[in-house]
Design an enzyme around this catalytic site. Structure first.
Site, short mmCIF file in Angstrom:
data_model
loop_
_atom_site.label_atom_id
_atom_site.label_comp_id
_atom_site.label_asym_id
_atom_site.label_seq_id
_atom_site.Cartn_x
_atom_site.Cartn_y
_atom_site.Cartn_z
CB CYS A 1 -0.97 -0.03 1.18
SG CYS A 1 -2.41 1.04 0.95
CG HIS B 1 -3.57 -3.65 3.56
ND1 HIS B 1 -2.32 -3.29 4.01
CD2 HIS B 1 -4.15 -2.52 3.09
CE1 HIS B 1 -2.15 -2.00 3.83
NE2 HIS B 1 -3.24 -1.50 3.28
#
Length: 493
Positions: free
Chosen positions: A335, A436
């Site tokens: 991310c 994630h």
């Protein structure tokens, strides 16, 4: 019939309220009750995606799992995600509402109470029992005006409160008696009892302490909970738990270094790696170089990517990264860490801080612009290098483009087909993606680590281990707390 409800407020932060609620949620759910967790206001950069495509604190997602239900945005209607020392992004009922400095938030938080009560009513309508978690401590009476996190919510929703004290940090008698004394008469009347958490040693040695607390407050004890070491196997929400964290692992283990950003986010990505017996995960604090013997460096998520990239450079970690790659090491960006790996990172609207643009680390041929709506979605797919299935979630702002996207890290399922996600360097040793939760997939985790260093399959089944730990936590609380009395209190109000 209105569902029963009870609130757990701590005498301070990190006294174990989240795990108490998670364990009780599993215990009461096993009795056949429809249980729901609720936290009016949370502050954390460790968040989870809900079934509705919103975001809530990670602790409430774990508590929902303990209840046996999918996480809902109504389980944590106000989520504060710190972006600086004085300000935070405000997420209201799962969606970004705006940003506010601490002093401004204190003035506007009462405006959020209707949404908080709406979410609570929705959960109460579908449950037999709602377990409510406070934030910080009600003893912070300087913040009582307009409070939506502790006694302000308890009064508005008319729910009884149990105080949770942490004996492990010391001063538990003073913390409970002092909290009781600081509350005004109306708030004090909401207290229905207390419990002691994290006790080490012979519980009988604290009998006199319980007698003193009860004599001073008039409150009954609902039990003393011994320290539960297995809690380390459950996802943590508060970055405070990362202080001094160097993971674990046997001699000769695969060593993973993770720079500890000031605004590190979604750090539970690391939990499945920590569970592996032949892996050491070392959180590297500012002031220390990245270890030269690391096999893999993971750049984790960040709530303030440009600011944390500046920290990375100020610490000299960018130099360490290049030396690591020259030694044949691997780098994975997740991310915000993925965005840092690119050539350029821009924030023209000042979404995460002052508007502007900076050079990235230049380790992947991509560029990112922080713009557009926030992406919040659960995903499934496969890792292209190993073919192993993965599952997780996306939670980010930003559009990434560039030639390295022609070498994606993953393919994600979408509309009956697949779409590429992430990027890899030409030699495959630098990777990044927006997903994630990748390492919770046992097959992918092993295959990924096996590419770094040949290893035997550990046999760790991460998701099953989390479930087993929740069951053990429920058993632990049932053995040391008066669950019947707690339920009576919840039903009586």
């Amino acid at each position: 019939m209105t569902a029963a409800a009870i609130m757990f407020q701590g005498t301070g932060s990190d006294v174990g309220k989240s795990l108490i609620v998670a364990g009780l949620a599993r215990a009461y759910a096993r009795r056949g009750l429809a249980v729901r967790p609720f936290k009016p206001q949370n502050m954390s950069n460790n968040a989870a995606v809900t079934a509705e495509g919103g975001e809530i604190g990670r602790a409430q997602a774990l508590q929902a799992r303990a209840c046996g239900v999918a996480p809902s945005l109504h389980m944590n209607p106000v989520l504060l995600k710190p972006q600086s020392e004085v300000g935070a992004q405000v997420v209201l009922q799962g969606r970004v509402w705006g940003t506010a400095k601490a002093d401004v938030y204190q003035r506007i938080k009462r405006e959020l109470m209707p949404a908080v009560l709406d979410s609570f009513a929705r959960l109460r309508a579908e449950a037999d029992l709602v377990l409510v978690e406070g934030a910080g401590s009600p003893a912070e009476v300087n913040l009582r005006a307009g409070d939506i996190a502790n006694m302000g919510f308890a009064a508005a929703a008319r729910v009884p409160v149990l105080l949770v004290g942490d004996i492990d940090r010391g001063g538990v008698i003073a913390s409970i008696v002092g909290t009781h004394a600081l509350l005004d008469d109306a708030d004090r009347a909401r207290l229905a009892g207390y419990l002691i958490n994290k006790f080490r040693g012979d519980v009988r040695l604290f009998d006199e302490g319980l007698a003193i607390i009860t004599a001073r407050t008039g409150l009954p004890s609902l039990g003393v909970v011994p320290f539960f070491a297995a809690a380390a196997k459950l996802p943590a929400e508060d970055a405070m738990t990362l202080e001094g964290d160097t993971g674990r692992g046997a001699a000769g283990a695969i060593k993973i270094a993770v720079p500890r950003f000031a605004r590190i986010a979604n750090f539970d990505d690391l939990d499945p790696l920590r569970a592996e017996p032949d892996v050491t995960v070392e959180l590297v604090p500012p002031g220390r170089p990245l270890p030269g013997d690391a096999d893999l460096v993971i750049l984790p998520g960040s709530k303030s990517t440009i600011a944390d990239l500046a920290l990375l450079r100020a610490e000299g970690w960018d130099i360490d990264l290049r030396a690591h790659l020259r030694r044949g090491g691997w780098v994975l960006g997740l991310c915000g860490g993925y965005q840092m790996l690119g050539r350029r990172l821009s924030d023209p609207a000042g979404i995460e801080g002052p508007a502007g643009a900076v050079e990235g680390l230049g380790l992947l041929a991509v560029e990112t612009e922080l713009a557009g709506d926030k992406t919040l979605r659960a995903v499934r797919g496969r890792d292209l290098a190993t073919g192993e299935p993965i599952a997780g979630y996306e939670m980010h702002i930003g559009r990434t483009h560039g030639p390295a996207l022609a070498r994606p890290m993953l393919h994600l399922a979408e509309d009956g087909g697949e779409r590429p996600e992430g990027a890899r360097s030409a030699d495959g040793r630098v990777l990044g993606c927006y997903v994630h939760g990748l390492f919770a997939a046992d097959g992918f985790r092993h295959a990924f680590l096996d590419r770094i260093r040949r290893r035997a399959v550990s046999g760790i089944a991460y998701e099953r281990e989390v479930e087993a730990t929740l069951d053990a936590l429920a058993d632990h609380l049932a053995a040391h707390l008066d669950l019947d009395r707690i339920l009576e209190i919840a039903r009586a109000d």
